[in-house]
Enzyme design. Structure first.
Site, PDB file in Angstrom:
ATOM      1  N   TYR A 296     -12.928   7.780  -0.266  1.00  0.00           N
ATOM      2  CA  TYR A 296     -12.512   6.807   0.767  1.00  0.00           C
ATOM      3  C   TYR A 296     -11.127   6.249   0.405  1.00  0.00           C
ATOM      4  O   TYR A 296     -10.227   6.191   1.252  1.00  0.00           O
ATOM      5  CB  TYR A 296     -13.532   5.672   0.898  1.00  0.00           C
ATOM      6  CG  TYR A 296     -13.093   4.630   1.915  1.00  0.00           C
ATOM      7  CD1 TYR A 296     -13.035   4.932   3.279  1.00  0.00           C
ATOM      8  CD2 TYR A 296     -12.699   3.354   1.507  1.00  0.00           C
ATOM      9  CE1 TYR A 296     -12.599   3.990   4.204  1.00  0.00           C
ATOM     10  CE2 TYR A 296     -12.259   2.399   2.430  1.00  0.00           C
ATOM     11  CZ  TYR A 296     -12.218   2.735   3.778  1.00  0.00           C
ATOM     12  OH  TYR A 296     -11.778   1.806   4.696  1.00  0.00           O
ATOM     13  N   GLY A 327      -8.883  -6.286   3.264  1.00  0.00           N
ATOM     14  CA  GLY A 327      -9.971  -6.152   2.296  1.00  0.00           C
ATOM     15  C   GLY A 327     -11.299  -6.192   3.047  1.00  0.00           C
ATOM     16  O   GLY A 327     -11.352  -5.921   4.256  1.00  0.00           O
TER      17      GLY A 327
END
Ligand code: NDP
Ligand code: 8X3
Length: 400
Positions: A296, A327
């Site tokens: 990822y 985030g």
């Protein structure tokens, strides 16, 4: 200070107002604008001067227009344009539009003659409610609604972005695989904001389908101003020796290849029009690798590289390119998707407050709504309790 535009500007104002030296003032205004062509205030003042001193309506209108191009919320400049269009320039529709804009931005501004026009013209009212903040380089009509193509609009950050942009007057092409959700969202935005929406069933991994869908866009939907490359996902969280190949393929195919396919289909139109903005939804995972995040993170590092590469390649065409790198973000299905719909495993935000999808949507809006000469290269953001990928202050959700 021969390069100090402000000094020239002040000298021009003095020459005009105190000394009555119109020709000399004109020279100094032009010098100021030569030095600072991006200052909307200079254009506005010079236009007023051209009108008062020389009755040059056409030339004045050019500088008022430049002022609102540089600052779409310059209410006085809209008002002056409205007056010119209502008078000498004889363009009533434009007069109504600019008056409506001036009033929408600053309701205190009034012009009795124009009040009547506005009331009797419904399109003027519509323009009044339109958000003027997005000003793309090369956009000639300041009141035209910006057309935004959002991938992955059925959930999370994509859906929140669609909602923010609809509320602020954009036209939207909403793309994803879950058609029922696309239709529900389109209906919601039409009802709430009267938005103009086109839904597009699209799997970004299918290059042919992407090409065909973009090529088949109806005439009124072809000139995409903004592409938000948001569709993306994480699958699994495993050390490299145990990762599932299928997960890796899905992430690479969606986050990297899918983003490329959509960009390749949409960008040529932007290049041809010399107008556009591509927003790539990246991640803090593009900045920092974390344990078991291997593939990822690699896909988001790739998005970061592509964001920079796109910027280099598209910069000569006045196309803006921005990465938004959040985030942890809730109000999304990100964790559910990562953990194959395992709701227990997906409870990863319970002991701290991460970003919410709406916060990321506002970051997208910030990048889009800068003046045309500003490119936001990247915004990296996270929840206040998240200091890095691995340092999260899990002190509960009651702090804020
Ligand atoms: P969600 O799962 O809530 O949304 C993902 C969206 O992507 C959905 O609308 C989904 O629609 C769409 N999508 C997935 N695969 C495809 C595909 N093959 N073709 C078309 N659309 C697809 O997650 P987020 O909103 O969190 O994710 C959006 C982006 O934000 C992603 O790029 C993600 O990497 C990034 N991001 C997320 C963070 C987070 O913590 N949530 C943090 C940082 C970045 P559908 O299934 O209907 O096709
Ligand atoms: C999503 C944020 O930290 O889960 O991109 O990778 S993270």
């Amino acid at each position: 200070h021969p390069g100090d535009g402000d000094a020239y500007f002040k000298a021009a104002v003095l020459l005009d107002e105190k000394l009555g030296e119109k020709e000399k003032a004109s020279e100094y205004f032009r010098d100021a604008l030569y030095l600072e062509d991006l200052n909307p205030r200079y254009h506005f003042r010079y236009a007023r001067f051209l009108l008062d001193a020389f009755q040059k309506e056409k030339k004045a209108s050019k500088h008022f227009k430049r002022a609102v191009e540089l600052d779409g919320r310059f209410a006085e400049a809209h008002l002056e344009l409205a007056r010119l269009y209502a008078g000498e320039l004889e363009k009533p529709e434009k007069a109504v539009k600019h008056y409506a804009l001036a009033r929408a931005i600053n309701p205190v501004l009034r012009d009795e003659a124009l009040d009547g026009w506005l009331q009797s013209n419904p399109s003027g009212e519509k323009a009044a409610t339109r958000q003027q903040a997005i000003r793309l380089p090369g956009q000639t009509d300041p009141s035209a609604a910006v057309l935004v193509f959002v991938t992955g609009a059925t959930s999370g950050i994509g859906r929140a972005t669609a909602r923010v942009l609809a509320e602020r007057g954009c036209r939207l092409i909403l793309a994803a695989r879950r058609t029922d959700r696309l239709e529900a969202l389109a209906q919601e935005l039409k009802t709430e904001h009267g938005s103009d929406i086109l839904t597009l069933h699209l799997d970004v991994r299918n290059q042919r389908a992407v090409d065909e869908a973009v090529a088949a866009l109806p005439e009124a939907w072809r000139e995409v101003d903004v592409l938000v490359n948001n569709a993306g996902l994480a699958k699994g969280l495993s050390p490299i020796d145990q990762g599932e190949i299928e997960h890796w393929d899905t992430m690479i195919d969606t986050n990297v290849k899918g983003l490329l396919y959509v960009t390749r289909a949409v960008a040529p139109g932007m290049v041809a029009r010399k107008r556009g903005h591509i927003v790539n939804i990246s991640s803090t995972a593009a900045k920092e690798v974390y344990p078991k995040g291997n593939v990822y993170c690699a896909t988001k590092f790739a998005v970061d590289a592509l964001n920079r590469g796109m910027r280099m390649d598209l910069c000569p065409h006045h196309i803006r390119v921005t990465a938004i790198s959040p985030g942890h973000t809730e109000h999304t299905e990100f964790a559910l998707v990562r953990f194959d719909q395992d709701a227990e495993k997906a409870r990863i935000y319970e002991d701290f407050v991460p970003l919410q999808a709406e916060d990321v949507a506002e970051a997208v809006w910030f990048a889009l709504s800068r003046p045309p000469h500003v490119n936001i290269n990247e915004i990296v953001l996270s929840g206040t309790q998240q200091a890095s990928a691995t340092v999260i202050h899990r002190s509960g959700r009651g702090v804020f």
